[in-house]
Design a protein around this motif. Structure first.
Motif, PDB file in Angstrom:
ATOM      1  N   ALA A 230      44.134  56.834  38.822  1.00 53.74           N
ATOM      2  CA  ALA A 230      44.018  55.737  37.861  1.00 53.74           C
ATOM      3  C   ALA A 230      43.261  54.571  38.512  1.00 53.74           C
ATOM      4  O   ALA A 230      42.414  53.933  37.871  1.00 53.74           O
ATOM      5  CB  ALA A 230      45.405  55.294  37.396  1.00 53.74           C
ATOM      6  N   GLU A 231      43.537  54.316  39.771  1.00 57.67           N
ATOM      7  CA  GLU A 231      42.878  53.228  40.505  1.00 57.67           C
ATOM      8  C   GLU A 231      41.367  53.482  40.600  1.00 57.67           C
ATOM      9  O   GLU A 231      40.548  52.581  40.383  1.00 57.67           O
ATOM     10  CB  GLU A 231      43.498  53.137  41.909  1.00 57.67           C
ATOM     11  N   LEU A 232      41.012  54.710  40.919  1.00 57.83           N
ATOM     12  CA  LEU A 232      39.606  55.134  41.004  1.00 57.83           C
ATOM     13  C   LEU A 232      38.910  54.869  39.659  1.00 57.83           C
ATOM     14  O   LEU A 232      37.790  54.346  39.598  1.00 57.83           O
ATOM     15  CB  LEU A 232      39.604  56.646  41.265  1.00 57.83           C
ATOM     16  N   THR A 233      39.607  55.238  38.583  1.00 55.78           N
ATOM     17  CA  THR A 233      39.072  55.119  37.230  1.00 55.78           C
ATOM     18  C   THR A 233      38.965  53.649  36.817  1.00 55.78           C
ATOM     19  O   THR A 233      37.983  53.221  36.218  1.00 55.78           O
ATOM     20  CB  THR A 233      39.989  55.886  36.249  1.00 55.78           C
ATOM     21  N   TRP A 234      39.983  52.900  37.177  1.00 54.99           N
ATOM     22  CA  TRP A 234      40.019  51.460  36.879  1.00 54.99           C
ATOM     23  C   TRP A 234      38.866  50.744  37.590  1.00 54.99           C
ATOM     24  O   TRP A 234      38.191  49.883  37.004  1.00 54.99           O
ATOM     25  CB  TRP A 234      41.375  50.905  37.308  1.00 54.99           C
ATOM     26  N   ASN A 235      38.599  51.112  38.828  1.00 54.63           N
ATOM     27  CA  ASN A 235      37.475  50.525  39.564  1.00 54.63           C
ATOM     28  C   ASN A 235      36.145  50.859  38.886  1.00 54.63           C
ATOM     29  O   ASN A 235      35.265  50.006  38.790  1.00 54.63           O
ATOM     30  CB  ASN A 235      37.449  51.016  41.013  1.00 54.63           C
ATOM     31  N   ALA A 236      36.018  52.096  38.410  1.00 54.03           N
ATOM     32  CA  ALA A 236      34.790  52.481  37.716  1.00 54.03           C
ATOM     33  C   ALA A 236      34.664  51.681  36.418  1.00 54.03           C
ATOM     34  O   ALA A 236      33.587  51.162  36.089  1.00 54.03           O
ATOM     35  CB  ALA A 236      34.797  53.982  37.421  1.00 54.03           C
ATOM     36  N   TYR A 237      35.768  51.569  35.692  1.00 53.49           N
ATOM     37  CA  TYR A 237      35.796  50.814  34.429  1.00 53.49           C
ATOM     38  C   TYR A 237      35.295  49.388  34.644  1.00 53.49           C
ATOM     39  O   TYR A 237      34.454  48.877  33.905  1.00 53.49           O
ATOM     40  CB  TYR A 237      37.232  50.814  33.883  1.00 53.49           C
ATOM     41  N   LYS A 238      35.798  48.741  35.691  1.00 52.95           N
ATOM     42  CA  LYS A 238      35.403  47.353  35.945  1.00 52.95           C
ATOM     43  C   LYS A 238      33.924  47.247  36.311  1.00 52.95           C
ATOM     44  O   LYS A 238      33.221  46.345  35.878  1.00 52.95           O
ATOM     45  CB  LYS A 238      36.283  46.745  37.049  1.00 52.95           C
ATOM     46  N   LYS A 239      33.470  48.210  37.121  1.00 53.40           N
ATOM     47  CA  LYS A 239      32.063  48.169  37.545  1.00 53.40           C
ATOM     48  C   LYS A 239      31.103  48.446  36.372  1.00 53.40           C
ATOM     49  O   LYS A 239      29.938  48.072  36.418  1.00 53.40           O
ATOM     50  CB  LYS A 239      31.812  49.187  38.665  1.00 53.40           C
ATOM     51  N   LEU A 240      31.624  49.118  35.365  1.00 55.32           N
ATOM     52  CA  LEU A 240      30.773  49.449  34.215  1.00 55.32           C
ATOM     53  C   LEU A 240      30.697  48.315  33.197  1.00 55.32           C
ATOM     54  O   LEU A 240      30.018  48.429  32.182  1.00 55.32           O
ATOM     55  CB  LEU A 240      31.288  50.736  33.541  1.00 55.32           C
ATOM     56  N   GLN A 241      31.419  47.227  33.488  1.00 54.81           N
ATOM     57  CA  GLN A 241      31.351  45.999  32.670  1.00 54.81           C
ATOM     58  C   GLN A 241      31.679  46.212  31.201  1.00 54.81           C
ATOM     59  O   GLN A 241      30.988  45.680  30.311  1.00 54.81           O
ATOM     60  CB  GLN A 241      29.968  45.352  32.826  1.00 54.81           C
ATOM     61  N   TYR A 242      32.720  46.991  30.948  1.00 57.79           N
ATOM     62  CA  TYR A 242      33.192  47.133  29.574  1.00 57.79           C
ATOM     63  C   TYR A 242      33.752  45.802  29.099  1.00 57.79           C
ATOM     64  O   TYR A 242      34.342  45.055  29.886  1.00 57.79           O
ATOM     65  CB  TYR A 242      34.311  48.187  29.501  1.00 57.79           C
ATOM     66  N   LYS A 243      33.562  45.510  27.822  1.00 58.50           N
ATOM     67  CA  LYS A 243      34.209  44.319  27.257  1.00 58.50           C
ATOM     68  C   LYS A 243      35.656  44.675  26.926  1.00 58.50           C
ATOM     69  O   LYS A 243      35.972  45.829  26.667  1.00 58.50           O
ATOM     70  CB  LYS A 243      33.465  43.860  25.997  1.00 58.50           C
TER      71      LYS A 243
END
Lengths: 304, 304
Positions: A230-243
């Motif tokens: 989940a942490e790995l995914t959360w880091n990707a989510y943040k880097k992808l700049q989702y609103k």
């Protein structure tokens, strides 16, 4: 008829699949490992074996695009050589990308979103509004958190802690030693240093079984795997700049995230808490389908 | 004159030393690595090279006991073969033990106590009232906590966390990348997978320097190394069944515990808190001296 051939070259097998330009699967061939870091020459041989088998099976077709996801490709020092080799040999358009990229395109049908993979290793890859971001994928010495190898090593480290503290072996320790046909934690050390990572990851079913009958330590390790992924995914989510309110598709792949409810539940629970509008995709789709979607994005239009 | 030859066969070099039966050092020779797990044939060749050089240098002496500490010996499948080989060749009394055992005897002058070693790897070995206990020593995949390799990996993992979170590189990250001649954390991955453990451990001085100029993350990692090594030692202490008021000698060895004050201070601080009557030995003594002490215990009396 014009066809696209997609290749998924991984650490244990290579899969080649032929699609027509409308995305219909025409033929699939399987050969040996295709990870170029394991043994480049043999990997390339396996890839060609699978592609050739596809072409031989289909008469009166013309491969207009060979699109391949090859494990280890991003770390290979011979990227240009490999690409040129396939171009010269097959005399068609060739694209080669890291295997996680075609897996992403397959699971998300070529759309934006995040794919988290947890098999022997772990990695996360996401695409959003033209941004491409990867997290994890640093391998067994530096990362692979939440993967099968990682889970097995966590269990083995817990066993060592018992040994070092001189306490009685727990149920988990006794079960793992029995699985390995060994009687002491010291013997287990030799197994780890003599075995490939995939063999170590094969201890996971024993750990899952232990969790199913109420083993606390086993359960804790599996939940931690879910947290790490989940942490790995959360880091990707943040880097992808989702609103914040934006819809996010998160696909999962690999035996650990797909088949172990203890891991998957923790994973989805954490991400649901953190992301407002999240949709999980657990469907298992051949990565070669991702090659078709990516080739189409590169201009292979249907109706030819 | 009768002599005892002691051998310390490690991962980078082999040291052979001749002692008279009163413990006076007569001659020392150095050759290549002697760890039989690296390359058994070459290791044995290096060991014989060092022993032969000692014998050639000393005329009119008779080696009555060849006592050797050989790294990797406890994991070798050829223990009996190796022992017999040396016995046949040198036609004298031969003993072979794991290298940590002679290091222990050297640091503690053959007396009871605990030795904690932290170089590239880490291990703890103790002797008390006839009990012998080892903790740690499970190698880089399963253990080696607090070692040079471990410290370097912790720093590299901290760098990966920055990369995965997409935050700006910290001072530690910039310094390590500069040391490696690289610009991105992704490049660093290739270094780790292409390098032997000792090369990775060579990043430690950079991390220490960073801690010296106030780098918080570097300081934290070094203190954690001290904690891990204290834990290893504490586990050995408990397994050795010391009585609460009993005096305990704890010797340290290896560049990490001996030369890095941040590590050593944390280590001694924790153990002083937990053990009433503790004495630390930091003197650096050649492990070959341990061979002399152990040979003496096995019956080589002085005054011959």
């Amino acid at each position: 008829m014009k066809i696209i051939i997609g290749v998924d070259a991984g650490g244990t097998k290579t899969e080649a699949a032929a699609y027509d330009l409308d995305g219909n699967l025409l033929h699939t061939s399987i050969s040996g490992f295709g990870n170029v870091l394991i043994h480049e020459e043999r990997a390339l041989h396996h890839i060609m074996e699978a592609v050739d088998a596809c072409q031989s099976a289909l008469s009166k077709t013309e491969c207009v695009h060979l699109y391949m996801g090859i494990a280890g490709y991003e770390s290979s020092l011979n990227q240009q050589l490999i690409l040129q080799y396939f171009k010269n040999y097959y005399k068609t358009k060739v694209d080669i990308v890291q295997d996680s990229i075609i897996a992403h395109a397959a699971s998300l049908k070529g759309q934006d979103g995040i794919l988290t993979i947890a098999g022997t290793g772990s990695v996360c890859f996401g695409v959003h509004d033209g941004l491409q971001k990867m997290t994890g994928g640093f391998g067994h010495l530096l990362g692979d958190e939440g993967s099968g190898y990682w889970i097995a090593i966590q269990a083995l480290k817990a066993m060592i802690k018992e040994e070092d503290r001189g306490v009685a072996y727990s149920s988990l320790t006794r079960t793992v030693l029995k699985e390995l046909g060994q009687t002491s934690v010291q013997d287990m050390k030799d197994f780890v240093y003599a075995s490939p990572k995939a063999d170590i990851a094969r201890l996971v079913p024993v750990i899952v079984k232990e969790a199913e009958i109420g083993g606390e330590k086993a359960l804790q390790i599996l939940r931690e795997a879910g947290e790490e992924l989940a942490e790995l995914t959360w880091n990707a989510y943040k880097k992808l700049q989702y609103k914040e309110e934006e819809k996010v598709a998160i696909a999962i792949k690999g035996s650990i995230l797909v088949n172990i409810p203890f891991v998957q539940e923790k994973f989805t629970e954490i991400l649901r808490q953190r992301i407002q509008n999240v949709q999980f995709i657990t469907e298992d789709i051949s990565s070669t389908a991702g090659c078709y979607y990516l080739a189409k994005l590169k201009g292979e239009t249907p109706s030819n």
